[in-house]
Enzyme design. Structure first.
Site, PDB file in Angstrom:
ATOM      1  N   ASN A  14       0.858  -1.178   0.000  1.00  0.00           N
ATOM      2  CA  ASN A  14       0.000   0.000   0.000  1.00  0.00           C
ATOM      3  C   ASN A  14       0.902   1.238   0.000  1.00  0.00           C
ATOM      4  O   ASN A  14       1.418   1.627   1.038  1.00  0.00           O
ATOM      5  CB  ASN A  14      -0.901  -0.027   1.247  1.00  0.00           C
ATOM      6  N   TRP A  15       1.075   1.817  -1.172  1.00  0.00           N
ATOM      7  CA  TRP A  15       1.996   2.963  -1.296  1.00  0.00           C
ATOM      8  C   TRP A  15       1.393   4.276  -0.826  1.00  0.00           C
ATOM      9  O   TRP A  15       2.067   5.302  -0.801  1.00  0.00           O
ATOM     10  CB  TRP A  15       2.466   3.099  -2.761  1.00  0.00           C
ATOM     11  N   GLU A  98      -7.241   4.901   7.349  1.00  0.00           N
ATOM     12  CA  GLU A  98      -7.029   6.312   6.987  1.00  0.00           C
ATOM     13  C   GLU A  98      -8.245   6.856   6.230  1.00  0.00           C
ATOM     14  O   GLU A  98      -8.592   8.035   6.363  1.00  0.00           O
ATOM     15  CB  GLU A  98      -5.741   6.448   6.149  1.00  0.00           C
ATOM     16  N   GLU A 166      -6.112  -5.003  10.365  1.00  0.00           N
ATOM     17  CA  GLU A 166      -5.115  -3.967  10.604  1.00  0.00           C
ATOM     18  C   GLU A 166      -5.460  -3.190  11.880  1.00  0.00           C
ATOM     19  O   GLU A 166      -6.297  -2.264  11.827  1.00  0.00           O
ATOM     20  CB  GLU A 166      -5.081  -2.974   9.440  1.00  0.00           C
ATOM     21  N   GLY A 172       1.848   2.303  10.892  1.00  0.00           N
ATOM     22  CA  GLY A 172       2.853   3.376  10.825  1.00  0.00           C
ATOM     23  C   GLY A 172       3.498   3.721  12.149  1.00  0.00           C
ATOM     24  O   GLY A 172       4.177   4.741  12.259  1.00  0.00           O
ATOM     25  N   SER A 206       2.673  -2.114  10.577  1.00  0.00           N
ATOM     26  CA  SER A 206       4.102  -2.192  10.918  1.00  0.00           C
ATOM     27  C   SER A 206       4.749  -3.530  10.555  1.00  0.00           C
ATOM     28  O   SER A 206       5.623  -4.019  11.276  1.00  0.00           O
ATOM     29  CB  SER A 206       4.318  -1.860  12.399  1.00  0.00           C
ATOM     30  N   GLY A 227       2.600  -1.076   4.423  1.00  0.00           N
ATOM     31  CA  GLY A 227       2.646   0.337   4.063  1.00  0.00           C
ATOM     32  C   GLY A 227       4.088   0.800   3.911  1.00  0.00           C
ATOM     33  O   GLY A 227       4.736   0.555   2.891  1.00  0.00           O
ATOM     34  N   GLY A 228       4.623   1.438   4.936  1.00  0.00           N
ATOM     35  CA  GLY A 228       5.953   2.062   4.886  1.00  0.00           C
ATOM     36  C   GLY A 228       7.033   1.156   4.296  1.00  0.00           C
ATOM     37  O   GLY A 228       7.804   1.590   3.428  1.00  0.00           O
TER      38      GLY A 228
HETATM   39  P1  PGA Z   1       2.394   0.342   7.789  1.00  0.00           P
HETATM   40  O1  PGA Z   1       0.995   0.611   7.084  1.00  0.00           O
HETATM   41  O2  PGA Z   1       2.933  -0.970   7.233  1.00  0.00           O
HETATM   42  O3  PGA Z   1       3.244   1.515   7.424  1.00  0.00           O
HETATM   43  O4  PGA Z   1       2.139   0.229   9.255  1.00  0.00           O
HETATM   44  C1  PGA Z   1       0.095  -0.442   6.830  1.00  0.00           C
HETATM   45  C2  PGA Z   1      -1.137   0.092   6.163  1.00  0.00           C
HETATM   46  O5  PGA Z   1      -1.461   1.289   6.332  1.00  0.00           O
HETATM   47  O6  PGA Z   1      -1.825  -0.637   5.448  1.00  0.00           O
END
Ligand code: PGA
Length: 242
Positions: A14-15, A98, A166, A172, A206, A227-228
């Site tokens: 997920n960019w 988000e 999640e 994050g 994370s 994500g990150g």
């Molecule tokens: P993260 O984000 O890996 O940076 O915690 C995951 C996501 O938002 O799907």
């Protein structure tokens, strides 16, 4: 619609609101894609970059991060399921925390988007998860139950929908639940209703190279939403490596 049964695991990058043509060129050049094609590796760039990636990707699947709940009409700025299908997008994230928190998406929105995607033969990846406050007040299972009841439409089944657990407090932050907590929560989701028994459930929040293997090796974790760490080709490469 892609056949979900041909995969043993799913890794969804997920960019978010990151990346440009230059970044994409470098990332795709340098990413080591696993030989094992039972691993489904999905890149979800911004909607604007979907087409660019679709012309270049090899051994990767394409996912969107969001879609309109409406088929067509006067909805300025929205993107339809049909336009995703036109670009050969196979997956779409729905109800990311988000979107729920910053764009006030409701369970009804999540339900309608999921339904539209299934109709258009795009696989929805429906995100569910508790906030820190929910967790501290021991409301995790109540929250998940409500999200499953209200957000997942009747037509969803294990062949046309993926679920991503999640925890919002893990996104994050560098924090993750313990392996036992992840196992127990996935068990709760699978057993919440017989309908969910065979659903594939990804974990997100994370995930990085140093914890991915342990998390994904849990028997009821079918992959990860990242994500990150998915923005670094070497880190993401380690997460998806055989
Ligand atoms: P993260 O984000 O890996 O940076 O915690 C995951 C996501 O938002 O799907």
């Amino acid at each position: 619609m892609i056949n979900l049964n041909k995969f043993s695991s799913y890794f969804v990058a997920n960019w978010k609101l990151n990346g440009d043509f230059n970044f994409i060129d470098q990332f795709l050049d340098q990413l080591k894609i696993p030989k094992n094609d039972s691993k489904c590796v999905v890149i979800c760039p911004t909607s604007v970059h979907l087409n660019y990636i679709s012309t270049k990707k090899k051994g990767l699947y394409l996912g969107a991060q969001n879609v309109s709940q409406y088929k067509s009409g006067a909805f300025t700025g929205e993107i339809s399921c049909q336009s995703l299908l036109d670009l050969k997008v196979d997956f779409c994230i729905v109800g990311h925390s988000e979107r729920r928190q910053k764009y006030f998406e409701t369970e009804i929105d999540v339900n309608q988007k999921t339904q539209q995607l299934i109709d258009a033969k795009v696989i929805p990846i429906v995100c569910i998860g508790e906030t820190l406050e929910d967790k501290e007040n021991k409301r995790t299972t109540n929250i998940l139950a409500k999200q499953l009841d209200d957000g997942i439409p009747e037509i969803s089944n294990s062949n046309n929908t993926l679920i991503a657990y999640e925890p919002v407090w893990a996104i994050g932050t560098g924090l993750t639940p313990t392996l036992d907590e992840i196992y127990q929560t996935h068990e709760f989701i699978k057993n919440y209703d017989t309908k969910f028994n065979n659903f594939k459930i990804l974990y997100g929040g994370s995930v990085k190279a140093s914890n991915a293997k342990k998390i994904v090796s849990l028997s009821n974790v079918d992959g990860a939403l990242i994500g990150g760490a998915s923005l670094k080709h070497d880190e993401f490469g380690k997460i998806i490596e055989d």
